[in-house]
Design a protein around this motif. Structure first.
Motif, mmCIF file in Angstrom:
data_model
loop_
_atom_site.group_PDB
_atom_site.id
_atom_site.type_symbol
_atom_site.label_atom_id
_atom_site.label_comp_id
_atom_site.label_asym_id
_atom_site.label_seq_id
_atom_site.Cartn_x
_atom_site.Cartn_y
_atom_site.Cartn_z
ATOM 1 N N PRO A 71 -20.341 -62.886 20.626
ATOM 2 C CA PRO A 71 -20.883 -62.923 19.358
ATOM 3 C C PRO A 71 -21.817 -62.038 19.144
ATOM 4 N N ALA A 72 -21.825 -61.318 18.040
ATOM 5 C CA ALA A 72 -22.756 -60.290 17.444
ATOM 6 C C ALA A 72 -24.043 -61.083 17.244
ATOM 7 N N TYR A 73 -25.146 -60.218 17.653
ATOM 8 C CA TYR A 73 -26.644 -60.582 17.387
ATOM 9 C C TYR A 73 -27.088 -60.653 15.816
ATOM 10 N N PRO A 74 -27.913 -61.433 15.486
ATOM 11 C CA PRO A 74 -28.427 -61.281 14.105
ATOM 12 C C PRO A 74 -29.326 -60.227 13.834
ATOM 13 N N SER A 75 -29.294 -59.713 12.779
ATOM 14 C CA SER A 75 -29.821 -58.386 12.460
ATOM 15 C C SER A 75 -31.417 -58.779 12.240
ATOM 16 N N LYS A 76 -32.134 -57.985 12.880
ATOM 17 C CA LYS A 76 -33.664 -58.067 12.967
ATOM 18 C C LYS A 76 -34.176 -57.730 11.474
ATOM 19 N N PRO A 77 -35.190 -58.364 10.923
ATOM 20 C CA PRO A 77 -35.804 -57.960 9.566
ATOM 21 C C PRO A 77 -36.501 -56.913 9.641
ATOM 22 N N ALA A 78 -36.474 -56.147 8.513
ATOM 23 C CA ALA A 78 -36.886 -54.679 8.486
ATOM 24 C C ALA A 78 -38.581 -54.785 8.602
ATOM 25 N N LYS A 79 -39.372 -53.957 9.396
ATOM 26 C CA LYS A 79 -40.724 -53.915 9.533
ATOM 27 C C LYS A 79 -41.249 -53.236 8.267
ATOM 28 N N PRO A 80 -42.489 -53.843 7.618
ATOM 29 C CA PRO A 80 -43.034 -53.385 6.493
ATOM 30 C C PRO A 80 -43.675 -51.777 6.812
ATOM 31 N N ASP A 81 -43.797 -51.200 5.816
ATOM 32 C CA ASP A 81 -44.364 -49.623 5.971
ATOM 33 C C ASP A 81 -45.832 -49.766 6.305
ATOM 34 N N HIS A 82 -46.371 -49.214 7.395
ATOM 35 C CA HIS A 82 -47.866 -49.097 7.438
ATOM 36 C C HIS A 82 -48.468 -48.311 6.420
ATOM 37 N N PRO A 83 -49.944 -48.814 6.049
ATOM 38 C CA PRO A 83 -50.277 -47.829 4.983
ATOM 39 C C PRO A 83 -50.871 -46.654 5.434
ATOM 40 N N THR A 84 -50.778 -45.773 4.464
ATOM 41 C CA THR A 84 -51.151 -44.309 4.975
ATOM 42 C C THR A 84 -52.600 -44.241 4.943
ATOM 43 N N LYS A 85 -53.090 -43.184 5.833
ATOM 44 C CA LYS A 85 -54.546 -42.991 5.881
ATOM 45 C C LYS A 85 -54.945 -41.912 4.822
ATOM 46 N N PRO A 86 -56.014 -42.163 4.159
ATOM 47 C CA PRO A 86 -56.552 -41.246 3.109
ATOM 48 C C PRO A 86 -56.690 -39.815 4.061
ATOM 49 N N ALA A 87 -56.559 -38.827 3.082
ATOM 50 C CA ALA A 87 -56.883 -37.428 3.612
ATOM 51 C C ALA A 87 -58.347 -37.165 3.865
ATOM 52 N N LYS A 88 -58.501 -36.380 4.781
ATOM 53 C CA LYS A 88 -60.024 -35.929 5.105
ATOM 54 C C LYS A 88 -60.439 -35.015 4.152
ATOM 55 N N PRO A 89 -61.659 -34.881 3.489
ATOM 56 C CA PRO A 89 -62.101 -33.922 2.706
ATOM 57 C C PRO A 89 -62.380 -32.539 3.615
ATOM 58 N N ASP A 90 -62.104 -31.641 2.660
ATOM 59 C CA ASP A 90 -62.488 -30.161 3.650
ATOM 60 C C ASP A 90 -64.073 -29.976 3.666
ATOM 61 N N HIS A 91 -64.329 -29.333 4.625
ATOM 62 C CA HIS A 91 -65.865 -29.056 5.142
ATOM 63 C C HIS A 91 -66.169 -27.504 4.320
ATOM 64 N N PRO A 92 -67.223 -27.665 3.765
ATOM 65 C CA PRO A 92 -67.865 -26.331 3.137
ATOM 66 C C PRO A 92 -67.833 -25.264 4.248
ATOM 67 N N SER A 93 -67.494 -24.182 4.059
ATOM 68 C CA SER A 93 -67.243 -22.882 4.766
ATOM 69 C C SER A 93 -68.783 -22.266 5.191
ATOM 70 N N LYS A 94 -69.150 -21.689 6.314
ATOM 71 C CA LYS A 94 -70.409 -21.207 6.572
ATOM 72 C C LYS A 94 -70.347 -19.759 6.154
ATOM 73 N N PRO A 95 -71.561 -19.217 6.114
ATOM 74 C CA PRO A 95 -71.295 -17.757 5.858
ATOM 75 C C PRO A 95 -71.030 -17.023 7.111
ATOM 76 N N MET A 96 -70.473 -15.897 6.805
ATOM 77 C CA MET A 96 -70.000 -14.958 7.986
ATOM 78 C C MET A 96 -71.133 -14.367 8.731
ATOM 79 N N LYS A 97 -70.967 -14.339 9.840
ATOM 80 C CA LYS A 97 -71.969 -13.614 10.706
ATOM 81 C C LYS A 97 -71.680 -11.966 10.681
#
Length: 398
Positions: free
Chosen positions: A331-357
């Motif tokens: 006999p066929a196995y019963p189908s497993k319930p679908a997993k809930p989607d994981h929450p996405t991580k917030p994007a990291k803010p960009d760092h300010p650039s240092k002046p060129m040497k």
């Protein structure tokens, strides 16, 4: 201060036992005092020392007088302790009934005497073992006939002569390398100053000789110890009262809720790294001299042909295996319930650039060795290993 209920039941029997022991010792002591003489004889006088008079010891110097300390203040009088309450009178123990006398053991009946065992009959003697028959004499076998002489092996054919090896070409002469430059001479090390001699230690003063100890007198023999009187039997202790029930523990108060953590400040973006400068190209290695060509080896003779193998008889075919019965479907196995989607991580803010040497100017190549990457030591300045002063470096001239 109140005594616990456990000790109240023990103090009265202990006091009674102590009073009985004191009365028994007092009666025995007064009886023994009239019968015995003084236990210890007078000690003999010390014998005269065997040696002569000893010289007097040198007088010790007097100790300096200690300063007088101020007197301590009077301590306040302690208050008197309140009198202990009198123990209540204990009820009298009931008189134990007398135990009945043990009945006498019945007299054991006399058992009849055991009959004597009959005498065992004497066993007949074993017959003598017969002797083994004599072994037959081994017959003489006829002599073996002489083996025929083996025929001589045929002479082996002579080996063919190997061709002469070709002469290898001569190797080219090694080129002469330029002479290695001489290293500069190391400066001579300064001589260490000589160590000053230690001053002579003063001689130790002679101590006065120690006087000999006097001989100890012989110890007198002690009189024999009298036997101790028998101890009275201990009275039975009353039964232990039951402990009162313990009160229930109070409930613990609930802990206050933890305050929320403050939000962390955002991290600045890392500046872009400057591009690496281009490295100078590596010089090419000199070409290796060509090796001489290998001489051709003589050809190997062909192996003789192997005889053909005889044909093997054909193998009979195996009988066909019976077919397996069909298995029932799973006999066929019963189908497993679908997993809930994981929450996405917030994007990291960009760092300010240092002046060129700013770009540094490139270092010019050394004029003495332009091809060599390392810089040689200057003849007027010492190298790193030749500096001396504190801990291996000489001090600079000032």
């Amino acid at each position: 201060m109140r005594t616990p209920p456990r000790w109240r039941s023990v103090l009265a029997p202990a006091a009674m036992a102590a009073a009985l022991a004191a009365a028994a010792l007092a009666s025995t002591g007064s009886a023994l005092a009239d019968d015995h003489t003084p236990p210890h004889a007078p000690s003999p006088a010390h014998p005269a020392p065997a040696h002569g008079p000893q010289p007097a010891h040198p007088a010790k110097p007097g100790q300096p007088a200690k300063p007088e300390y101020p007197g301590k203040p009077d301590q306040p009088a302690k208050p008197e302790r309140p009198a202990h309450p009198a123990h209540p009178a204990k009820p009298e123990q009931p008189v134990k009934p007398e135990y009945p006398a043990k009945p006498e053991q019945p007299v054991k009946p006399e058992y009849p005497a055991k009959p004597e065992h009959p005498v065992k009959p004497q066993q007949p003697a074993h017959p003598a073992k017969p002797e083994y028959p004599a072994k037959p004499v081994r017959p003489e076998y006829p002599a073996k006939p002489a083996q025929p002489e083996k025929p001589a092996y045929p002479a082996k054919p002579a080996k063919p002569e190997q061709p002469a090896k070709p002469a290898y070409p001569e190797k080219p002469a090694k080129p002469e390398y330029p002479a290695k430059p001489a290293y500069p001479a190391k400066p001579a090390k300064p001589e260490h100053p000589s160590k000053p001699a230690y001053p002579a230690k003063p001689a130790k003063p002679e101590y006065p000789s120690k006087p000999a100890y006097p001989a100890k007198p012989a110890k007198p023999e002690y009189p024999s110890k009298p036997a101790y009187p028998a101890k009275p039997a201990k009275p039975e202790l009353p039964s232990k009262p039951a402990y009162p029930a313990k009160p229930a523990h109070p409930e613990k108060p609930a802990y206050p809720a933890k305050p929320a953590k403050p939000e962390q400040p955002s991290k600045p973006a890392y500046p872009a790294k400057p591009a690496k400068p281009e490295q100078p190209s590596k010089p090419a290695y000199p070409a290796k001299p060509a090796y001489p060509a290998k001489p051709e080896l003589p050809s190997k003779p062909a192996y003789p042909a192997k005889p053909s193998k005889p044909e093997q008889p054909s193998k009979p075919a195996y009988p066909a295996k019976p077919s397996k019965p069909e298995q029932p479907s799973k006999p066929a196995y019963p189908s497993k319930p679908a997993k809930p989607d994981h929450p996405t991580k917030p994007a990291k803010p960009d760092h300010p650039s240092k002046p060129m040497k700013p770009e540094h100017p490139s270092k010019p190549a050394h004029p003495s060795k332009p091809d060599h990457p390392s810089k040689p030591a200057h003849p007027d300045k010492p190298s790193k290993g030749e500096h001396k002063g504190k801990g291996g470096h000489d001090g600079h001239d000032e």
